[in-house]
Design a protein around this motif. Structure first.
Motif, PDB file in Angstrom:
ATOM      1  N   GLY A 171     -15.140   4.501   6.552  1.00 18.99           N
ATOM      2  CA  GLY A 171     -15.843   3.760   5.516  1.00 18.99           C
ATOM      3  C   GLY A 171     -15.680   2.262   5.654  1.00 18.99           C
ATOM      4  O   GLY A 171     -15.330   1.735   6.708  1.00 18.99           O
ATOM      5  N   GLY A 172     -15.926   1.569   4.553  1.00 21.47           N
ATOM      6  CA  GLY A 172     -15.941   0.117   4.566  1.00 21.47           C
ATOM      7  C   GLY A 172     -14.587  -0.495   4.257  1.00 21.47           C
ATOM      8  O   GLY A 172     -13.556   0.190   4.179  1.00 21.47           O
ATOM      9  N   LEU A 173     -14.601  -1.793   4.056  1.00 21.27           N
ATOM     10  CA  LEU A 173     -13.381  -2.540   3.786  1.00 21.27           C
ATOM     11  C   LEU A 173     -12.711  -2.064   2.503  1.00 21.27           C
ATOM     12  O   LEU A 173     -11.493  -1.832   2.464  1.00 21.27           O
ATOM     13  N   GLY A 174     -13.498  -1.918   1.443  1.00 25.13           N
ATOM     14  CA  GLY A 174     -12.929  -1.455   0.181  1.00 25.13           C
ATOM     15  C   GLY A 174     -12.315  -0.078   0.297  1.00 25.13           C
ATOM     16  O   GLY A 174     -11.246   0.196  -0.262  1.00 25.13           O
ATOM     17  N   ASP A 175     -12.970   0.822   1.035  1.00 30.63           N
ATOM     18  CA  ASP A 175     -12.451   2.174   1.216  1.00 30.63           C
ATOM     19  C   ASP A 175     -11.055   2.144   1.825  1.00 30.63           C
ATOM     20  O   ASP A 175     -10.160   2.892   1.421  1.00 30.63           O
ATOM     21  N   LEU A 176     -10.874   1.293   2.821  1.00 26.93           N
ATOM     22  CA  LEU A 176      -9.567   1.166   3.450  1.00 26.93           C
ATOM     23  C   LEU A 176      -8.543   0.604   2.480  1.00 26.93           C
ATOM     24  O   LEU A 176      -7.418   1.114   2.385  1.00 26.93           O
ATOM     25  N   LEU A 177      -8.914  -0.444   1.751  1.00 27.16           N
ATOM     26  CA  LEU A 177      -7.952  -1.073   0.844  1.00 27.16           C
ATOM     27  C   LEU A 177      -7.498  -0.110  -0.246  1.00 27.16           C
ATOM     28  O   LEU A 177      -6.334  -0.136  -0.661  1.00 27.16           O
ATOM     29  N   PHE A 178      -8.393   0.755  -0.711  1.00 24.83           N
ATOM     30  CA  PHE A 178      -8.000   1.750  -1.704  1.00 24.83           C
ATOM     31  C   PHE A 178      -6.905   2.675  -1.165  1.00 24.83           C
ATOM     32  O   PHE A 178      -6.092   3.190  -1.930  1.00 24.83           O
ATOM     33  N   ALA A 179      -6.895   2.904   0.140  1.00 20.13           N
ATOM     34  CA  ALA A 179      -5.916   3.811   0.741  1.00 20.13           C
ATOM     35  C   ALA A 179      -4.583   3.143   1.045  1.00 20.13           C
ATOM     36  O   ALA A 179      -3.608   3.824   1.357  1.00 20.13           O
ATOM     37  N   LEU A 180      -4.517   1.807   0.953  1.00 21.42           N
ATOM     38  CA  LEU A 180      -3.300   1.101   1.351  1.00 21.42           C
ATOM     39  C   LEU A 180      -2.058   1.532   0.551  1.00 21.42           C
ATOM     40  O   LEU A 180      -0.992   1.745   1.146  1.00 21.42           O
ATOM     41  N   PRO A 181      -2.113   1.649  -0.782  1.00 29.65           N
ATOM     42  CA  PRO A 181      -0.911   2.101  -1.484  1.00 29.65           C
ATOM     43  C   PRO A 181      -0.448   3.487  -1.035  1.00 29.65           C
ATOM     44  O   PRO A 181       0.765   3.740  -0.984  1.00 29.65           O
ATOM     45  N   ALA A 182      -1.375   4.372  -0.707  1.00 31.20           N
ATOM     46  CA  ALA A 182      -0.980   5.686  -0.194  1.00 31.20           C
ATOM     47  C   ALA A 182      -0.322   5.565   1.174  1.00 31.20           C
ATOM     48  O   ALA A 182       0.657   6.264   1.475  1.00 31.20           O
ATOM     49  N   LEU A 183      -0.834   4.669   2.012  1.00 30.86           N
ATOM     50  CA  LEU A 183      -0.204   4.431   3.309  1.00 30.86           C
ATOM     51  C   LEU A 183       1.199   3.867   3.126  1.00 30.86           C
ATOM     52  O   LEU A 183       2.143   4.252   3.839  1.00 30.86           O
ATOM     53  N   ASP A 184       1.356   2.951   2.170  1.00 30.07           N
ATOM     54  CA  ASP A 184       2.682   2.415   1.875  1.00 30.07           C
ATOM     55  C   ASP A 184       3.626   3.524   1.423  1.00 30.07           C
ATOM     56  O   ASP A 184       4.806   3.553   1.807  1.00 30.07           O
TER      57      ASP A 184
ATOM     58  N   SER B 290      -8.227 -19.270  -2.484  1.00 31.82           N
ATOM     59  CA  SER B 290      -9.132 -19.492  -3.611  1.00 31.82           C
ATOM     60  C   SER B 290      -8.380 -19.474  -4.934  1.00 31.82           C
ATOM     61  O   SER B 290      -7.442 -18.694  -5.124  1.00 31.82           O
ATOM     62  N   ALA B 291      -8.813 -20.312  -5.854  1.00 32.37           N
ATOM     63  CA  ALA B 291      -8.257 -20.274  -7.206  1.00 32.37           C
ATOM     64  C   ALA B 291      -8.726 -19.020  -7.927  1.00 32.37           C
ATOM     65  O   ALA B 291      -7.957 -18.382  -8.659  1.00 32.37           O
ATOM     66  N   VAL B 292      -9.990 -18.654  -7.717  1.00 30.60           N
ATOM     67  CA  VAL B 292     -10.589 -17.452  -8.303  1.00 30.60           C
ATOM     68  C   VAL B 292     -11.679 -16.968  -7.356  1.00 30.60           C
ATOM     69  O   VAL B 292     -12.351 -17.776  -6.706  1.00 30.60           O
ATOM     70  N   MET B 293     -11.847 -15.667  -7.280  1.00 30.87           N
ATOM     71  CA  MET B 293     -12.949 -15.082  -6.524  1.00 30.87           C
ATOM     72  C   MET B 293     -13.814 -14.271  -7.485  1.00 30.87           C
ATOM     73  O   MET B 293     -13.297 -13.537  -8.333  1.00 30.87           O
ATOM     74  N   VAL B 294     -15.138 -14.416  -7.380  1.00 35.10           N
ATOM     75  CA  VAL B 294     -16.089 -13.684  -8.212  1.00 35.10           C
ATOM     76  C   VAL B 294     -16.921 -12.790  -7.312  1.00 35.10           C
ATOM     77  O   VAL B 294     -17.476 -13.261  -6.306  1.00 35.10           O
ATOM     78  N   GLY B 295     -17.010 -11.511  -7.642  1.00 39.09           N
ATOM     79  CA  GLY B 295     -17.791 -10.618  -6.791  1.00 39.09           C
ATOM     80  C   GLY B 295     -18.205  -9.355  -7.494  1.00 39.09           C
ATOM     81  O   GLY B 295     -17.716  -9.016  -8.588  1.00 39.09           O
ATOM     82  N   ASN B 296     -19.129  -8.669  -6.846  1.00 41.09           N
ATOM     83  CA  ASN B 296     -19.500  -7.331  -7.285  1.00 41.09           C
ATOM     84  C   ASN B 296     -18.394  -6.359  -6.883  1.00 41.09           C
ATOM     85  O   ASN B 296     -17.375  -6.747  -6.293  1.00 41.09           O
ATOM     86  N   ASP B 297     -18.595  -5.084  -7.171  1.00 43.72           N
ATOM     87  CA  ASP B 297     -17.710  -4.030  -6.667  1.00 43.72           C
ATOM     88  C   ASP B 297     -17.957  -3.930  -5.166  1.00 43.72           C
ATOM     89  O   ASP B 297     -18.862  -3.237  -4.720  1.00 43.72           O
ATOM     90  N   SER B 298     -17.146  -4.651  -4.391  1.00 47.52           N
ATOM     91  CA  SER B 298     -17.403  -4.762  -2.954  1.00 47.52           C
ATOM     92  C   SER B 298     -16.112  -5.060  -2.215  1.00 47.52           C
ATOM     93  O   SER B 298     -15.107  -5.452  -2.820  1.00 47.52           O
ATOM     94  N   GLY B 299     -16.151  -4.894  -0.880  1.00 46.11           N
ATOM     95  CA  GLY B 299     -14.973  -5.095  -0.063  1.00 46.11           C
ATOM     96  C   GLY B 299     -14.301  -6.442  -0.237  1.00 46.11           C
ATOM     97  O   GLY B 299     -13.077  -6.506  -0.415  1.00 46.11           O
ATOM     98  N   PRO B 300     -15.029  -7.560  -0.189  1.00 48.43           N
ATOM     99  CA  PRO B 300     -14.361  -8.858  -0.356  1.00 48.43           C
ATOM    100  C   PRO B 300     -13.651  -9.028  -1.687  1.00 48.43           C
ATOM    101  O   PRO B 300     -12.601  -9.668  -1.752  1.00 48.43           O
ATOM    102  N   ARG B 301     -14.187  -8.463  -2.780  1.00 49.66           N
ATOM    103  CA  ARG B 301     -13.453  -8.564  -4.048  1.00 49.66           C
ATOM    104  C   ARG B 301     -12.138  -7.812  -3.957  1.00 49.66           C
ATOM    105  O   ARG B 301     -11.080  -8.277  -4.408  1.00 49.66           O
ATOM    106  N   HIS B 302     -12.173  -6.623  -3.371  1.00 50.72           N
ATOM    107  CA  HIS B 302     -10.948  -5.843  -3.221  1.00 50.72           C
ATOM    108  C   HIS B 302      -9.974  -6.549  -2.282  1.00 50.72           C
ATOM    109  O   HIS B 302      -8.756  -6.500  -2.485  1.00 50.72           O
TER     110      HIS B 302
END
Length: 378
Positions: A35-48, A282-294
């Motif tokens: 999957g995409g970037l967000g999909d991977l980031l969601f799995a990071l705590p499980a990998l940890d 960045s001081a703040v990041m604004v985004g949709n539900d997407s990989g860069p926000r995650h």
């Protein structure tokens, strides 16, 4: 002494779901998460969690070229990345059965002790995982998916981080973190510094999303950019190559309203590591539900997210000290009226791509940007 369920030697081991006994003799672990970037980031705590439960084991991520680029030289739970072949439900692209067979042959030679599936409901991913012939298998499963040794039911509306942690619990791994955390390398910070103005807050925007229905209108992002620039910030729109035109549209609309403002785009110009560093700066990041926000959340940056309410359940930031979420409560397609809360295999998607989040108020988003910028460090 009678042992408590989910305990070892009477010591309670808390997880998202049942924490079962760890497997013995595990030295090689494969984790399937394409999957995409967000999909991977969601799995990071499980990998940890898996890395903590099996500290002497090598963890191999079965992922994508983007995942490999992200983990190249980066500290973390992943020791190596194997690029998945193109296969239905595994990695989109021109299917090559010979490449799939060759991949399985090569992975079987690795003789994995444990294979972990955190790649959807399992109809495609469970047979693929079983092809590794690992000694033990755990993962998610819909009723029509192949059985693994230990599974949890795949029910769509569950936060993806918690879903992956619940799978990790099947292998005896307890959570060590509830949010993805990613280190940024010094060389990446050096590259990102070229886009910064010393003494000026940077606000980054990402207007893209894989599903167009999750995209906030370009005009709304432009309004946030104009307000942030008026507040003395530098504003950069980020994204991958596919986001270039949308990013340029946001910048054009913003500059039309605020000629000469410090608003620009670096969409399609940054490697993934440099993007991570820019988001960290960045001081703040604004985004949709997407990989860069995650990704911004994973590197420790406050975010303001624009979400369809169903996606908040699956992918919204959990905390509110550093992260704000603006939700649209649309439950029917704005064009045809079909119920859009029925997802995945439970209902067919209608053909319309109209935004579900267009009604989110730019002024409210800008207010949260200002609040997060001026909040004391947490």
């Amino acid at each position: 002494m009678r042992k408590t369920p989910g305990s070892r030697d009477g010591v309670l081991r808390r997880g998202i779901g049942p924490v079962l006994e760890p497997f013995a003799g595990v030295s090689r672990i494969a984790v399937l998460r394409g999957g995409g970037l967000g999909d991977l980031l969601f799995a990071l705590p499980a990998l940890d969690a898996l890395a903590a439960a099996y500290p002497d084991a090598e963890i191999t991520l079965l992922g994508t070229p983007l995942h490999a680029a992200l983990f190249d030289g980066r500290p973390g739970p992943v020791d190596r990345v194997e690029i998945l072949p193109f296969a239905p439900g595994i990695r989109p692209g021109a299917e090559d059965p010979a490449a799939v067979a060759a991949f399985h042959d090569r992975m079987r030679a690795r003789r994995f002790d444990l294979a972990v599936q955190v790649h959807g409901g399992g109809r495609n991913s469970n047979p693929f995982l079983l092809g590794l012939e690992a000694a033990h298998t755990v993962g998610t499963r819909t009723p029509d998916a192949a059985q693994l040794e230990r599974t949890i039911p795949y029910i769509y509306y569950q936060h993806e981080v918690l879903r992956a942690l619940e799978v990790a619990g099947l292998a005896g791994a307890v959570p060590v973190a509830l949010e993805p955390q990613l280190a940024v390398l010094p060389v990446e910070e050096e590259k990102a510094a070229a886009h910064l103005v010393p003494g000026t807050d940077l606000v980054t925007l990402h207007p893209g999303a894989t599903d167009p229905r999750r995209r906030w209108p370009a005009s709304s992002f432009a309004a946030v950019a104009v307000q942030a620039a008026a507040d003395g910030c530098r504003v950069l729109v980020v994204g991958d190559d596919g986001d270039r035109l949308l990013a340029e549209q946001v910048v054009a609309l913003a500059l039309a309203a605020a000629p000469g403002a410090d608003i620009g785009s670096v969409a399609g110009e940054l490697e993934i590591g440099t993007l991570a560093a820019l988001l960290k700066a960045s001081a703040v990041m604004v985004g949709n539900d997407s990989g860069p926000r995650h990704l911004a959340q994973a590197v420790g940056t406050p975010t303001v997210g624009v979400y369809w309410f169903g996606n908040v359940i699956n992918a919204g930031a959990m905390g509110r000290t550093r992260h704000r979420v603006h939700m649209s409560w649309v439950s029917a397609c704005p064009v045809c009226g079909v119920d859009v809360t029925q997802v995945g295999w439970t209902a067919e998607r209608c053909e319309h791509d109209d935004s579900f989040v267009a009604a989110v108020d730019p002024a409210a988003v800008s207010a949260d940007v200002a609040a997060l910028r001026t909040a004391p460090p947490a």
